[in-house]
Design an enzyme around this catalytic site. Structure first.
Site, PDB file in Angstrom:
ATOM      1  N   GLY A 169       0.878  -1.026  -0.120  1.00 48.56           N
ATOM      2  CA  GLY A 169      -0.078   0.069  -0.024  1.00 48.56           C
ATOM      3  C   GLY A 169       0.884   1.246  -0.159  1.00 48.56           C
ATOM      4  O   GLY A 169       1.222   1.768  -1.096  1.00 48.56           O
ATOM      5  N   TRP A 188      -8.343  -2.555  -2.395  1.00 49.78           N
ATOM      6  CA  TRP A 188      -9.029  -1.330  -2.127  1.00 49.78           C
ATOM      7  C   TRP A 188      -9.243  -0.496  -3.232  1.00 49.78           C
ATOM      8  O   TRP A 188      -8.936   0.734  -3.409  1.00 49.78           O
ATOM      9  CB  TRP A 188      -7.893  -0.382  -1.174  1.00 49.78           C
ATOM     10  CG  TRP A 188      -7.265  -1.028  -0.338  1.00 49.78           C
ATOM     11  CD1 TRP A 188      -6.122  -1.587  -0.084  1.00 49.78           C
ATOM     12  CD2 TRP A 188      -7.893  -1.485   0.990  1.00 49.78           C
ATOM     13  NE1 TRP A 188      -5.769  -1.969   1.405  1.00 49.78           N
ATOM     14  CE2 TRP A 188      -7.136  -2.106   1.891  1.00 49.78           C
ATOM     15  CE3 TRP A 188      -9.291  -1.468   1.345  1.00 49.78           C
ATOM     16  CZ2 TRP A 188      -7.218  -2.583   3.027  1.00 49.78           C
ATOM     17  CZ3 TRP A 188      -9.771  -2.061   2.808  1.00 49.78           C
ATOM     18  CH2 TRP A 188      -8.688  -2.875   3.458  1.00 49.78           C
ATOM     19  N   ARG A 234      -3.314  14.103  -6.530  1.00 49.82           N
ATOM     20  CA  ARG A 234      -3.155  14.282  -5.025  1.00 49.82           C
ATOM     21  C   ARG A 234      -3.537  15.627  -4.633  1.00 49.82           C
ATOM     22  O   ARG A 234      -4.188  15.814  -3.666  1.00 49.82           O
ATOM     23  CB  ARG A 234      -1.334  14.231  -4.823  1.00 49.82           C
ATOM     24  CG  ARG A 234      -1.269  14.081  -3.509  1.00 49.82           C
ATOM     25  CD  ARG A 234       0.227  13.714  -3.176  1.00 49.82           C
ATOM     26  NE  ARG A 234       0.196  12.171  -3.325  1.00 49.82           N
ATOM     27  CZ  ARG A 234       1.305  11.508  -3.815  1.00 49.82           C
ATOM     28  NH1 ARG A 234       2.385  12.264  -4.182  1.00 49.82           N
ATOM     29  NH2 ARG A 234       1.365  10.308  -3.874  1.00 49.82           N
ATOM     30  N   GLU A 255      -4.105   7.577  -1.703  1.00 45.24           N
ATOM     31  CA  GLU A 255      -3.127   8.436  -2.474  1.00 45.24           C
ATOM     32  C   GLU A 255      -2.266   9.028  -1.656  1.00 45.24           C
ATOM     33  O   GLU A 255      -1.617  10.091  -1.711  1.00 45.24           O
ATOM     34  CB  GLU A 255      -4.093   9.403  -2.975  1.00 45.24           C
ATOM     35  CG  GLU A 255      -4.875   8.940  -4.206  1.00 45.24           C
ATOM     36  CD  GLU A 255      -5.427  10.165  -5.132  1.00 45.24           C
ATOM     37  OE1 GLU A 255      -4.791  10.831  -5.574  1.00 45.24           O
ATOM     38  OE2 GLU A 255      -6.589   9.887  -5.760  1.00 45.24           O
TER      39      GLU A 255
HETATM   40  C1  LIG Z   1     -11.680   4.338   0.628  1.00 49.34           C
HETATM   41  C2  LIG Z   1     -10.471   3.856  -0.261  1.00 49.34           C
HETATM   42  C3  LIG Z   1     -10.263   3.859  -1.592  1.00 49.34           C
HETATM   43  C4  LIG Z   1      -9.014   3.443  -2.185  1.00 49.34           C
HETATM   44  N1  LIG Z   1      -9.105   3.657  -3.363  1.00 49.34           N
HETATM   45  C5  LIG Z   1      -7.845   3.099  -4.142  1.00 49.34           C
HETATM   46  C6  LIG Z   1      -7.873   2.852  -5.713  1.00 49.34           C
HETATM   47  O1  LIG Z   1      -8.955   3.358  -6.412  1.00 49.34           O
HETATM   48  N2  LIG Z   1      -6.636   2.564  -6.181  1.00 49.34           N
HETATM   49  C7  LIG Z   1      -5.697   2.060  -5.423  1.00 49.34           C
HETATM   50  O2  LIG Z   1      -4.514   1.452  -6.033  1.00 49.34           O
HETATM   51  N3  LIG Z   1      -5.594   2.149  -4.134  1.00 49.34           N
HETATM   52  C8  LIG Z   1      -6.649   2.629  -3.510  1.00 49.34           C
HETATM   53  N4  LIG Z   1      -6.544   2.810  -2.058  1.00 49.34           N
HETATM   54  C9  LIG Z   1      -5.690   2.261  -1.436  1.00 49.34           C
HETATM   55  C10 LIG Z   1      -4.914   3.482  -0.477  1.00 49.34           C
HETATM   56  O3  LIG Z   1      -4.200   4.001  -1.311  1.00 49.34           O
HETATM   57  C11 LIG Z   1      -3.903   2.508   0.600  1.00 49.34           C
HETATM   58  O4  LIG Z   1      -5.039   2.359   1.567  1.00 49.34           O
HETATM   59  C12 LIG Z   1      -3.013   3.570   1.083  1.00 49.34           C
HETATM   60  O5  LIG Z   1      -1.865   3.796   0.261  1.00 49.34           O
HETATM   61  C13 LIG Z   1      -2.291   2.908   2.376  1.00 49.34           C
HETATM   62  O6  LIG Z   1      -1.843   1.591   2.064  1.00 49.34           O
HETATM   63  P1  LIG Z   1      -2.358   0.242   3.130  1.00 49.34           P
HETATM   64  O7  LIG Z   1      -4.008   0.604   3.389  1.00 49.34           O
HETATM   65  O8  LIG Z   1      -1.602  -1.166   2.781  1.00 49.34           O
HETATM   66  O9  LIG Z   1      -1.692   0.791   4.747  1.00 49.34           O
HETATM   67  P2  LIG Z   1      -0.222   0.633   4.781  1.00 49.34           P
HETATM   68  O10 LIG Z   1       0.697   0.671   3.944  1.00 49.34           O
HETATM   69  O11 LIG Z   1      -0.272  -0.725   5.803  1.00 49.34           O
HETATM   70  O12 LIG Z   1      -0.107   1.735   5.901  1.00 49.34           O
HETATM   71  C14 LIG Z   1      -0.758   1.782   7.300  1.00 49.34           C
HETATM   72  C15 LIG Z   1      -0.513   3.036   7.597  1.00 49.34           C
HETATM   73  O13 LIG Z   1       0.977   3.262   8.252  1.00 49.34           O
HETATM   74  C16 LIG Z   1       1.388   4.568   8.362  1.00 49.34           C
HETATM   75  N5  LIG Z   1       2.386   4.561   7.612  1.00 49.34           N
HETATM   76  C17 LIG Z   1       2.803   4.486   6.252  1.00 49.34           C
HETATM   77  N6  LIG Z   1       4.029   4.652   5.861  1.00 49.34           N
HETATM   78  C18 LIG Z   1       4.745   5.229   7.042  1.00 49.34           C
HETATM   79  C19 LIG Z   1       5.918   5.658   7.288  1.00 49.34           C
HETATM   80  N7  LIG Z   1       7.020   5.585   6.353  1.00 49.34           N
HETATM   81  N8  LIG Z   1       6.337   5.746   8.344  1.00 49.34           N
HETATM   82  C20 LIG Z   1       5.404   5.854   9.582  1.00 49.34           C
HETATM   83  N9  LIG Z   1       3.986   5.442   9.298  1.00 49.34           N
HETATM   84  C21 LIG Z   1       3.737   4.999   8.019  1.00 49.34           C
HETATM   85  C22 LIG Z   1       0.276   5.448   7.781  1.00 49.34           C
HETATM   86  O14 LIG Z   1      -0.584   5.976   8.892  1.00 49.34           O
HETATM   87  C23 LIG Z   1      -0.724   4.244   6.977  1.00 49.34           C
HETATM   88  O15 LIG Z   1      -1.873   4.818   6.944  1.00 49.34           O
HETATM   89  C24 LIG Z   1      -7.643   3.174  -1.366  1.00 49.34           C
HETATM   90  C25 LIG Z   1      -8.009   3.046  -0.324  1.00 49.34           C
HETATM   91  C26 LIG Z   1      -9.213   3.546   0.551  1.00 49.34           C
HETATM   92  C27 LIG Z   1      -9.261   3.592   2.120  1.00 49.34           C
END
Ligand SMILES: Cc1cc2nc3c(=O)[nH]c(=O)nc-3n(C[C@H](O)[C@H](O)[C@H](O)COP(=O)(O)OP(=O)(O)OC[C@H]3O[C@@H](n4cnc5c(N)ncnc54)[C@H](O)[C@@H]3O)c2cc1C
Length: 384
Positions: A138, A163, A248, A368
């Protein structure tokens, strides 16, 4: 509306203010404020209606493909998202996903791809999706594992995406997969996959806090003609990042629209609710809260439209877009929370505008690029 004077800011040209007013009028007539039981049907109807109204032309680039201009006008895109989000999170979502889902084609597609997809996106006759995230990739998107093996004139996709907005209702998906030209980010390519392609299925629909179509996708020996690849092999990561660079800033604008709506609702409530023999708005504690909300909104608006304006001047906006997204989404969450508080018990009643906004804003701080990712981007630019 709490403040339309910002349309006079030097970031805008007269056409922007005119477009905003026309869209606002259109949205009053065409966008429902009420929740619908069938979110898929509602989204399909919104895309159709936005297309018929001519608004989706702003989501794609190239006048010969139905776009309003040859390059995406970031300020127009942002004003549109802000305006739609003030009316309905779902209307904003339907508009934004047409742009994000087709953005890679607008920026890097061949003439044939543009003709086939952008024209339908602009008219609202095809629904687009952008499939980058995976269960294990993600924030760290370059860790993706969905594979694209080249086999003669085809690519064969195997793996998962999750997602994915519009998952289950989209007519086509721009899918990023590991094609192996190099290690890491340099070994990813982008492909257009039509709904219904053999080997491609919607593995799961996902319900979220503020309903919108979302799904996990699965690819099993899914054969795609190489003519469906966007750009060269190995360019997919760059294409994804360039697409996100455009959109973004528009996430910041959507958050701004939600915050402005919360402000409008709060002002209305504070000036009409009587307690202790005066209006809620007559208390200095309420005034302090309103002042903070207004200042948060203006700060977010300035950062958002600075980033949009700079991008329209052809400048790199990595730092500015990250600042705008972080400040506007985090700020909107605070503004909306303050509005809910001002409504008291009514603030948490299902489908009250402020209750809806409270749920709608949450995901914008995550998708994003979560706020923490934006912080890393800003710091990286500072420390260069
Ligand atoms: C409603 C919704 C719509 C979406 N639509 C799309 C879409 O159309 N297409 C698509 O490709 N994706 C989509 N996404 C995915 C979205 O881009 C990801 O959920 C997002 O990039 C976070 O990835 P993850 O959920 O795997 O969280 P993770 O990568 O597991 O991250 C979890 C949390 O860790 C924290 N974190 C992240 N990096 C760091 C760091 N370096 N240091 C400290 N903390 C950190 C942040 O708080 C983050 O929220 C969507 C998500 C949602 C919720």
């Amino acid at each position: 509306m709490s403040d339309i004077r910002y349309l006079d800011w030097p970031f805008f040209e007269p056409r922007h203010a005119q477009m905003q007013r026309e869209l606002d009028t259109w949205a009053h007539e065409h966008v429902s404020q009420h929740a619908h039981a069938d979110v898929d049907a509602e989204c399909r109807a919104l895309v159709k209606s936005l297309g018929a109204g001519g608004w989706l032309r702003h989501a794609v680039a190239g006048t010969i493909y139905g776009g309003s201009a040859d390059n995406i006008d970031t300020r127009a895109l942002c004003l549109m998202r802000e305006t739609l989000a003030r009316h309905s999170g779902l209307a904003d979502f339907a508009f934004a996903m047409q742009g994000l889902g087709s953005g890679a084609i607008s920026l890097h597609g061949t003439a044939a791809q543009k003709q086939r997809y952008l024209t339908r996106v602009a008219s609202g006759t095809a629904i687009a999706a952008f499939a980058l995230s995976e269960p294990e990739a993600g924030s760290d998107v370059a860790a993706m594992s969905c594979a694209a093996r080249i086999d003669g004139e085809h690519a064969v996709l195997d793996g998962e995406k999750t997602w994915i907005s519009n998952g289950g209702i989209a007519d086509f998906y721009v899918v990023f997969a590991r094609s192996g030209e190099a290690e890491g980010a340099r070994g990813i390519s982008a492909f257009i996959v039509d709904a219904g392609t053999t080997g491609f299925e919607i593995a799961e629909r996902i319900d979220v806090i503020a309903p919108h179509p979302l799904a996990r996708l699965k690819f099993s020996s899914c054969r795609i003609p190489l003519a469906q690849r966007i750009g060269e092999g190995g360019q997919g990561f760059k294409i994804a990042m360039r697409t996100l660079d455009v959109f973004r800033t528009s996430v910041a604008a959507a958050a701004l629209g939600m915050a402005r709506r919360a402000m409008d609702e709060a002002l209305q409530r504070a000036t009409t609710r009587q307690m202790f023999k005066q209006r809620l708005a007559d208390f200095q504690l309420t005034q302090a809260s309103l002042a903070k909300m207004a200042t948060t909104i203006d700060s977010a608006a300035l950062l958002t439209y600075r980033a949009a304006w700079l991008r329209d001047q052809g400048q790199n906006v990595t730092r500015e877009a990250a600042m705008a997204k972080m400040a506007a989404t985090e700020g909107a969450q605070q503004v909306i929370d303050a509005a809910v508080q001002m409504f008291g018990g009514r603030g948490v009643v299902s489908e009250q505008p402020v209750e809806r906004l409270y749920r709608e804003i949450r995901a914008l701080r995550i998708y994003e690029g979560a706020t923490e990712v934006q912080q890393l981007i800003i710091a990286r630019e500072l420390l260069k």
